[in-house]
Design an enzyme around this catalytic site. Structure first.
Site, PDB file in Angstrom:
ATOM      1  N   GLU A 177       6.356 -16.689 -27.467  1.00  0.00           N
ATOM      2  CA  GLU A 177       6.979 -17.365 -26.331  1.00  0.00           C
ATOM      3  C   GLU A 177       6.845 -18.852 -26.625  1.00  0.00           C
ATOM      4  O   GLU A 177       5.747 -19.409 -26.627  1.00  0.00           O
ATOM      5  CB  GLU A 177       6.256 -17.013 -25.025  1.00  0.00           C
ATOM      6  CG  GLU A 177       7.055 -17.491 -23.827  1.00  0.00           C
ATOM      7  CD  GLU A 177       6.207 -17.975 -22.663  1.00  0.00           C
ATOM      8  OE1 GLU A 177       6.731 -18.049 -21.558  1.00  0.00           O
ATOM      9  OE2 GLU A 177       5.028 -18.307 -22.868  1.00  0.00           O
ATOM     10  N   ASP A 209       3.565   2.652  -8.951  1.00  0.00           N
ATOM     11  CA  ASP A 209       2.213   2.736  -8.401  1.00  0.00           C
ATOM     12  C   ASP A 209       1.857   4.210  -8.201  1.00  0.00           C
ATOM     13  O   ASP A 209       2.147   4.792  -7.156  1.00  0.00           O
ATOM     14  CB  ASP A 209       2.213   1.956  -7.072  1.00  0.00           C
ATOM     15  CG  ASP A 209       0.921   2.106  -6.296  1.00  0.00           C
ATOM     16  OD1 ASP A 209      -0.080   2.569  -6.879  1.00  0.00           O
ATOM     17  OD2 ASP A 209       0.921   1.736  -5.106  1.00  0.00           O
ATOM     18  N   ASN A 245      -1.128   5.695  -7.915  1.00  0.00           N
ATOM     19  CA  ASN A 245      -2.225   6.065  -7.007  1.00  0.00           C
ATOM     20  C   ASN A 245      -2.066   5.470  -5.612  1.00  0.00           C
ATOM     21  O   ASN A 245      -3.005   5.459  -4.824  1.00  0.00           O
ATOM     22  CB  ASN A 245      -3.594   5.707  -7.616  1.00  0.00           C
ATOM     23  CG  ASN A 245      -3.768   4.200  -7.743  1.00  0.00           C
ATOM     24  OD1 ASN A 245      -2.810   3.445  -7.532  1.00  0.00           O
ATOM     25  ND2 ASN A 245      -4.967   3.758  -8.069  1.00  0.00           N
ATOM     26  N   ASP A 299       1.893 -15.466 -25.645  1.00  0.00           N
ATOM     27  CA  ASP A 299       2.126 -16.397 -24.547  1.00  0.00           C
ATOM     28  C   ASP A 299       1.988 -17.850 -25.011  1.00  0.00           C
ATOM     29  O   ASP A 299       1.015 -18.193 -25.699  1.00  0.00           O
ATOM     30  CB  ASP A 299       1.078 -16.089 -23.465  1.00  0.00           C
ATOM     31  CG  ASP A 299       1.381 -16.748 -22.137  1.00  0.00           C
ATOM     32  OD1 ASP A 299       2.400 -16.379 -21.539  1.00  0.00           O
ATOM     33  OD2 ASP A 299       0.593 -17.603 -21.700  1.00  0.00           O
ATOM     34  N   HIS A 341       9.876 -11.876 -16.578  1.00  0.00           N
ATOM     35  CA  HIS A 341       9.148 -12.016 -15.324  1.00  0.00           C
ATOM     36  C   HIS A 341       9.077 -13.452 -14.804  1.00  0.00           C
ATOM     37  O   HIS A 341       8.516 -13.693 -13.737  1.00  0.00           O
ATOM     38  CB  HIS A 341       7.727 -11.474 -15.517  1.00  0.00           C
ATOM     39  CG  HIS A 341       6.968 -12.272 -16.541  1.00  0.00           C
ATOM     40  ND1 HIS A 341       7.295 -12.265 -17.877  1.00  0.00           N
ATOM     41  CD2 HIS A 341       5.939 -13.125 -16.431  1.00  0.00           C
ATOM     42  CE1 HIS A 341       6.502 -13.073 -18.532  1.00  0.00           C
ATOM     43  NE2 HIS A 341       5.651 -13.621 -17.683  1.00  0.00           N
ATOM     44  N   ASP A 342       9.601 -14.400 -15.581  1.00  0.00           N
ATOM     45  CA  ASP A 342       9.570 -15.808 -15.152  1.00  0.00           C
ATOM     46  C   ASP A 342      10.942 -16.315 -14.717  1.00  0.00           C
ATOM     47  O   ASP A 342      11.078 -17.493 -14.368  1.00  0.00           O
ATOM     48  CB  ASP A 342       9.087 -16.704 -16.305  1.00  0.00           C
ATOM     49  CG  ASP A 342       7.634 -16.447 -16.678  1.00  0.00           C
ATOM     50  OD1 ASP A 342       6.865 -16.013 -15.802  1.00  0.00           O
ATOM     51  OD2 ASP A 342       7.284 -16.672 -17.853  1.00  0.00           O
ATOM     52  N   ASP A 402       0.544   0.746 -11.943  1.00  0.00           N
ATOM     53  CA  ASP A 402      -0.590   1.101 -12.809  1.00  0.00           C
ATOM     54  C   ASP A 402      -0.135   1.836 -14.066  1.00  0.00           C
ATOM     55  O   ASP A 402       1.050   2.169 -14.225  1.00  0.00           O
ATOM     56  CB  ASP A 402      -1.617   1.933 -12.020  1.00  0.00           C
ATOM     57  CG  ASP A 402      -0.946   3.011 -11.182  1.00  0.00           C
ATOM     58  OD1 ASP A 402      -0.049   3.680 -11.720  1.00  0.00           O
ATOM     59  OD2 ASP A 402      -1.298   3.156  -9.984  1.00  0.00           O
ATOM     60  N   ASP A 439      -1.923   2.482  -4.225  1.00  0.00           N
ATOM     61  CA  ASP A 439      -2.813   1.454  -3.673  1.00  0.00           C
ATOM     62  C   ASP A 439      -2.076   0.118  -3.517  1.00  0.00           C
ATOM     63  O   ASP A 439      -2.681  -0.912  -3.232  1.00  0.00           O
ATOM     64  CB  ASP A 439      -4.062   1.271  -4.550  1.00  0.00           C
ATOM     65  CG  ASP A 439      -3.712   0.739  -5.935  1.00  0.00           C
ATOM     66  OD1 ASP A 439      -2.500   0.648  -6.271  1.00  0.00           O
ATOM     67  OD2 ASP A 439      -4.633   0.426  -6.716  1.00  0.00           O
ATOM     68  N   ASP A 463       0.817  -8.096 -24.409  1.00  0.00           N
ATOM     69  CA  ASP A 463       0.925  -9.528 -24.180  1.00  0.00           C
ATOM     70  C   ASP A 463      -0.377 -10.153 -24.675  1.00  0.00           C
ATOM     71  O   ASP A 463      -1.461  -9.662 -24.350  1.00  0.00           O
ATOM     72  CB  ASP A 463       1.091  -9.797 -22.674  1.00  0.00           C
ATOM     73  CG  ASP A 463       2.066 -10.916 -22.404  1.00  0.00           C
ATOM     74  OD1 ASP A 463       1.876 -11.992 -22.985  1.00  0.00           O
ATOM     75  OD2 ASP A 463       3.005 -10.702 -21.628  1.00  0.00           O
TER      76      ASP A 463
HETATM   77  C1  NOJ Z   1       4.141 -17.888 -19.733  1.00  0.00           C
HETATM   78  C2  NOJ Z   1       4.138 -16.641 -18.921  1.00  0.00           C
HETATM   79  O1  NOJ Z   1       5.319 -15.934 -19.158  1.00  0.00           O
HETATM   80  C3  NOJ Z   1       3.980 -17.062 -17.474  1.00  0.00           C
HETATM   81  O2  NOJ Z   1       4.186 -15.994 -16.597  1.00  0.00           O
HETATM   82  C4  NOJ Z   1       2.617 -17.682 -17.325  1.00  0.00           C
HETATM   83  O3  NOJ Z   1       2.493 -18.184 -16.021  1.00  0.00           O
HETATM   84  C5  NOJ Z   1       2.414 -18.838 -18.306  1.00  0.00           C
HETATM   85  N1  NOJ Z   1       2.855 -18.519 -19.633  1.00  0.00           N
HETATM   86  C6  NOJ Z   1       0.947 -19.185 -18.403  1.00  0.00           C
HETATM   87  O4  NOJ Z   1       0.246 -18.178 -19.076  1.00  0.00           O
END
Ligand code: NOJ
Length: 546
Positions: free
Chosen positions: A254, A21, A23, A200, A323-324, A29, A25, A98
């Site tokens: 994905e 981050d 700046n 995605d 990230h999931d 970013d 906030d 993405d």
């Molecule tokens: C897969 C993404 O990796 C996830 O973070 C997202 O919630 C779902 N697709 C819906 O876009």
């Protein structure tokens, strides 16, 4: 012959909200990412994948886009993005965007227009359908629980389709205009110098029909919208109309619910260049049922699905974290006694696999799940929905439901602000409260500390990344599994000139094997001292066969 840059470089996933981050906030970013490019270069990274940076109300942290041609002001401006591309180029780092095109945000002007005006042509950009009596148009459910149909406000018996949250309406890929719009988005970013797209939920975009789905607790109806012929055709069209016109453009999909045969078909038809499989991400390493103290997981549950894909497809996106997912050391390694050894063993394992290697931010310093995260502190929409449905199905208290969700599917463990140093907020910013709380381990686990320690996880990753970047065998060699036990993975990577044997113990057990070191030279190992023919807890070794 087009360049296949994606096969040669290691890709590092950045979750922009949490990376840096600049700046102050509370949100990461683009300027923050630019500041850290030298760190990534030094690590040996050749490409970065940015989780969505487009304009978005952030109901699903950017996977809900309201304008594909604007940068979310929290992250900066289009000028900042152009600067990022230029700065990355100076360091020979490529950029992957993405591409979230199964759905838009419900705040996208086209959807808003469709909602307000029955006669708008944008109605057909999405799926608006009349209900079935008092019920939604069909029995399908959303991946984030509940029906995948949401009632249109102020209209009688009218619904729209959303495979994810109700703020993420699905686009209609039977509409030619929608496909053309996506092609323009691809061109826009490729013209800016982006190298590829992580697409995605890309194997679900084409809905063949809207009939009822077969009985299933999750994603009911998937047989009508996963890996459909129409899906292949759209991707083939993107290739022909757009990607082929650029030197090195590529797509990584994905793609959950895939078999190796279908995965290979995506590659053979050039619909995708590679994809992520999810079998290992769903492997039973969780305490699946809250009453069991110990999970019935064995490391083989992780190795088996990964090896299946390694053997059966020609190329793949190999990963342990994103990230999931939960943090890999918390899930497959050891958070305590063998913390460092297990993080390094996972690094050897991942970076010796076939395919393009994806490292998720923080994986290289051995980031762990939060020690404690409460329901109130949780931001993840999916985790919150999972709490609601667990309560409905099991009739348990919110606390009980959250405890289970937090251990198994709370995606916030991976999304905590990056741990740069031991100063306030882990150096993520200058002290403004971050959008998600800082991971409690930041004083012990951070870049600054690990840079200064010779035997740190970070320095080990650097070594391992260098080895991979310089080795044709690790990058392009064939994969061959060697039979091992429930705890130790063994596999070969081979070219005509060289054979590597990789041995990874992902348990606290010690193994003796008279032949372990026979006729082999150690190239890299995660212990300072290796005892001949003994594999210590979480010991991992790359051998060259003599
Ligand atoms: C897969 C993404 O990796 C996830 O973070 C997202 O919630 C779902 N697709 C819906 O876009």
């Amino acid at each position: 012959m087009k360049k296949q840059v994606y096969k040669e470089r290691i890709i590092y996933q950045i979750y922009p909200l949490s990376f840096k981050d600049a700046n102050n906030d509370g949100y990461g970013d683009l300027k923050g990412i630019i500041e850290k490019l030298d760190y990534l270069k030094d690590l040996g990274i050749g490409m970065i994948w940015l989780s969505p940076i487009y304009a978005s109300p952030l109901k699903d942290n950017g996977y809900d886009i309201s304008d594909y041609y604007k940068i979310n002001p929290l992250f900066g401006t289009m000028q900042d993005f152009d600067d990022l591309i230029a700065e990355a180029k100076k360091r020979d780092i490529k950029i992957v965007m993405d591409l979230v095109i199964n759905h838009t945000s419900d705040q996208h002007p086209r959807f808003q227009e469709a909602l307000k005006n029955k006669d708008s042509k944008y109605r057909d950009y999405y799926y608006f359908r009349k209900g079935n009596g008092k019920k939604p148009p069909n029995n399908r459910n959303s991946a984030f629980s509940g029906s995948c149909w949401e009632k249109v406000p102020n209209e009688d018996n009218m619904y729209y389709l959303h495979l994810f949250t109700k703020e993420q309406p699905d686009l209609n890929y039977q509409n030619e205009e929608v496909i053309k719009e996506v092609e323009n988005i691809l061109r826009f970013y490729l013209d800016k110098g982006v190298s590829g797209f992580r697409c995605d939920v890309i194997n679900q975009i084409y809905k063949t029909n809207l009939e009822n789905g077969k009985f299933s607790l999750f994603s009911r109806g998937r047989e009508h919208y996963e890996n459909q012929e129409g899906n292949f055709k759209i991707l083939e069209r993107f290739r022909k109309e757009v990607l082929d016109k650029y030197d090195e453009a590529f797509l990584v999909g994905e793609t959950s619910a895939l078999t190796p045969k279908i995965g290979q078909e995506y590659i053979d038809r050039r619909a995708l260049d590679m994809f992520f499989e999810f079998d290992h991400a769903f492997c039973k390493s969780f305490k699946l049922i809250p009453i069991f103290k110990k999970p019935f997981y064995k490391p083989k549950d992780l190795f088996k699905p990964i090896f299946k894909w390694q053997k059966e497809v020609s190329w793949i996106g190999a990963y342990l974290e994103n990230h999931d997912q939960l943090r890999s050391v918390s899930r497959f390694g050891d958070e305590k006694e063998f913390y460092k050894e297990s993080a390094k063993a996972l690094s050897i394992f991942l970076l010796s696999l076939k395919g393009t290697i994806f490292i998720y931010e923080g994986e290289e310093i051995g980031t762990l799940n939060y020690k404690n995260l409460t329901y109130e502190e949780t931001n993840d929409c999916m985790a919150k929905n999972a709490v609601d449905s667990t309560r409905k199905i099991l009739h348990v208290s919110k606390n009980r439901a959250f405890k289970w969700v937090n251990k198994t599917v709370n995606r916030d463990h991976a999304r905590a602000p990056f741990q740069w140093d031991d100063s306030v907020n882990g150096g993520f910013n200058e002290g403004h409260t971050p959008w998600l709380k800082i991971n409690e381990y930041y004083k012990e686990i951070n870049v600054k500390k690990e840079k200064n320690e010779d035997n740190s996880i970070l320095n080990f990753y650097k070594k391992m990344i260098r080895l991979r970047n310089e080795s044709e065998t690790l990058k392009f060699g064939d994969f061959e599994e060697i039979k091992s036990n429930n705890y130790v993975a063994k596999f070969l990577r081979k070219t005509n000139n060289e054979i590597f044997l990789i041995v990874v113990n992902l348990s606290k057990k010690t193994f003796k094997d008279k032949k372990l070191d026979e006729s082999k030279e150690i190239i890299l190992s995660n212990y300072e001292k290796h005892n001949k023919n003994v594999l210590k807890p979480y010991e991992a070794i790359i051998y060259k066969i003599k």
